[in-house]
Design an enzyme around this catalytic site. Structure first.
Site, PDB file in Angstrom:
ATOM      1  N   ASP A  67       0.816  -1.215   0.000  1.00 10.28           N
ATOM      2  CA  ASP A  67       0.000   0.000   0.000  1.00 10.28           C
ATOM      3  C   ASP A  67       0.851   1.268   0.000  1.00 10.28           C
ATOM      4  O   ASP A  67       2.073   1.217   0.172  1.00 10.28           O
ATOM      5  CB  ASP A  67      -0.970  -0.019   1.192  1.00 10.28           C
ATOM      6  CG  ASP A  67      -0.290  -0.445   2.493  1.00 10.28           C
ATOM      7  OD1 ASP A  67       0.950  -0.385   2.573  1.00 10.28           O
ATOM      8  OD2 ASP A  67      -0.990  -0.844   3.433  1.00 10.28           O
ATOM      9  N   ASP A 136      -7.482  -2.678  14.263  1.00 13.46           N
ATOM     10  CA  ASP A 136      -8.877  -2.992  13.902  1.00 13.46           C
ATOM     11  C   ASP A 136      -8.978  -4.220  12.998  1.00 13.46           C
ATOM     12  O   ASP A 136     -10.029  -4.496  12.430  1.00 13.46           O
ATOM     13  CB  ASP A 136      -9.524  -1.784  13.210  1.00 13.46           C
ATOM     14  CG  ASP A 136      -8.794  -1.376  11.926  1.00 13.46           C
ATOM     15  OD1 ASP A 136      -7.802  -2.045  11.548  1.00 13.46           O
ATOM     16  OD2 ASP A 136      -9.211  -0.392  11.293  1.00 13.46           O
ATOM     17  N   HIS A 138      -7.176  -4.758  10.179  1.00 12.79           N
ATOM     18  CA  HIS A 138      -6.921  -4.573   8.743  1.00 12.79           C
ATOM     19  C   HIS A 138      -5.601  -5.208   8.308  1.00 12.79           C
ATOM     20  O   HIS A 138      -4.674  -5.347   9.109  1.00 12.79           O
ATOM     21  CB  HIS A 138      -7.016  -3.097   8.323  1.00 12.79           C
ATOM     22  CG  HIS A 138      -5.891  -2.211   8.744  1.00 12.79           C
ATOM     23  ND1 HIS A 138      -6.068  -1.078   9.506  1.00 12.79           N
ATOM     24  CD2 HIS A 138      -4.555  -2.254   8.481  1.00 12.79           C
ATOM     25  CE1 HIS A 138      -4.910  -0.479   9.686  1.00 12.79           C
ATOM     26  NE2 HIS A 138      -3.979  -1.170   9.088  1.00 12.79           N
ATOM     27  N   GLU A 143      -9.506  -1.786   5.244  1.00 12.74           N
ATOM     28  CA  GLU A 143     -10.191  -1.474   6.494  1.00 12.74           C
ATOM     29  C   GLU A 143     -11.420  -2.376   6.667  1.00 12.74           C
ATOM     30  O   GLU A 143     -11.884  -2.994   5.701  1.00 12.74           O
ATOM     31  CB  GLU A 143     -10.624   0.000   6.482  1.00 12.74           C
ATOM     32  CG  GLU A 143      -9.474   0.998   6.399  1.00 12.74           C
ATOM     33  CD  GLU A 143      -8.693   1.142   7.711  1.00 12.74           C
ATOM     34  OE1 GLU A 143      -8.663   0.185   8.511  1.00 12.74           O
ATOM     35  OE2 GLU A 143      -8.117   2.225   7.929  1.00 12.74           O
TER      36      GLU A 143
HETATM   37  C1  GLP Z   1      -0.501   0.315   8.464  1.00 18.64           C
HETATM   38  C2  GLP Z   1      -0.097  -0.520   7.256  1.00 18.64           C
HETATM   39  C3  GLP Z   1      -0.338  -1.992   7.509  1.00 18.64           C
HETATM   40  C4  GLP Z   1       0.275  -2.372   8.843  1.00 18.64           C
HETATM   41  C5  GLP Z   1      -0.411  -1.616   9.954  1.00 18.64           C
HETATM   42  C6  GLP Z   1       0.129  -1.968  11.330  1.00 18.64           C
HETATM   43  O1  GLP Z   1      -1.838   0.594   8.504  1.00 18.64           O
HETATM   44  N1  GLP Z   1      -0.768  -0.127   6.078  1.00 18.64           N
HETATM   45  O2  GLP Z   1       0.224  -2.747   6.447  1.00 18.64           O
HETATM   46  O3  GLP Z   1       0.132  -3.752   9.044  1.00 18.64           O
HETATM   47  O4  GLP Z   1      -0.155  -0.237   9.714  1.00 18.64           O
HETATM   48  O5  GLP Z   1       1.149  -1.093  11.687  1.00 18.64           O
HETATM   49  P1  GLP Z   1       2.198  -1.326  12.813  1.00 18.64           P
HETATM   50  O6  GLP Z   1       3.043  -2.482  12.344  1.00 18.64           O
HETATM   51  O7  GLP Z   1       2.989  -0.071  12.890  1.00 18.64           O
HETATM   52  O8  GLP Z   1       1.451  -1.653  14.039  1.00 18.64           O
END
Ligand code: GLP
Length: 258
Positions: A67, A136, A138, A143
């Site tokens: 993404d 959440d 995702h 989402e």
């Molecule tokens: C973002 C990314 C996801 C990732 C998520 C969790 O939203 N787009 O790919 O898994 O954050 O982030 P973190 O690893 O910082 O908790």
């Protein structure tokens, strides 16, 4: 799904790195799906260490990121292109021409998303997809209520995701409200998924994804439809799992992982 609980994020990341390194040895032109955020940092550090100290050759590997934020130029400090460059690409012998991140500045979103999908397909599909999980539930930026059949597209971020990710920006107001993300269908097409989750703030999402019903309210639960999904977590992220004893037993007796 195969759940592997390790004492620390670093140990869980070492297992993921070992699986990736073995796959690259078998197929030097491996196609890797990459994630951003805090979670995969240990994994990238370990792959960098393997490259420097053990000669892991990444020169033929291709990478596709999950993404990118819409509206951020590639060199913006919080863009995912910049994140990958700093934490992984520039520290290895990956060929920058073989790295792909959705273009947050594209002027033609549907076309860019279609071409991203076509590019993945043209190189034979993703061999190993690395995933984190949002609090959440995702994956990528899919989402809650994302179609479980979705493909790469633009997506509006939830207020919670924008809050969670505000730490990467100078101010919470700077977090873009939309993004481009591979779809859940895109992720499910990969040959193997490695989902990493660390910390007690991920425990509910992990339990819901692994042991709850498959529902678009917890996008990561779609991985229950994937034939080869491994979930690597640390102790705090594992606290809500009901079948913990079973996972530990299966891990101790796994011929692949021991
Ligand atoms: C973002 C990314 C996801 C990732 C998520 C969790 O939203 N787009 O790919 O898994 O954050 O982030 P973190 O690893 O910082 O908790």
């Amino acid at each position: 799904m195969e759940v592997i609980v390790q004492p620390t994020p670093a140990e869980a990341a070492r297992i993921a790195a070992m699986l990736i390194a073995r796959a690259i040895e078998r197929k030097p032109a491996l196609v890797l799906g990459l994630a951003t955020g805090g979670t995969p940092l240990h994994l990238y550090d370990e792959l960098v260490r393997m490259h420097r100290e053990e000669g892991l050759d990444l020169s033929r590997v291709r990478t596709f990121n999950l993404d990118e934020y819409l509206g951020l130029p590639p060199d913006h400090p919080a863009s995912y292109r910049r994140f990958m460059k700093e934490h992984f690409f520039d520290r290895t012998n990956i060929d920058p021409r073989r790295t792909f991140v959705p273009d947050g500045l594209t002027q033609d979103i549907p076309r860019h998303c279609r071409e991203y999908e076509e590019l993945i397909e043209s190189v034979g599909g993703i061999d190993i997809q690395i995933l984190g999980i949002g609090s959440d539930g995702h994956i990528g930026f899919n989402e809650p209520t994302s179609s479980l059949a979705s493909r790469t597209r633009d997506k509006m971020l939830t207020a919670q995701t924008r809050r969670d990710n505000a730490r990467f920006f100078a101010s919470p107001d700077d977090v873009p409200n939309s993004c481009l993300t591979m779809g859940i269908g895109t992720i499910l097409d990969s040959r193997q998924c490695l989902l990493l989750a660390f910390g007690s703030h991920k425990a509910d999402a992990v339990a819901a994804a692994v042991e709850g019903p498959v529902t678009s309210m917890i996008p990561a639960s779609a991985l229950q439809f994937h034939a080869d999904a491994k979930v690597l977590v640390d102790e705090p992220a594992a606290t809500k799992l009901k079948l913990r004893a079973y996972y530990d037993y299966a891990y101790r007796h796994s011929p692949v992982l021991q």
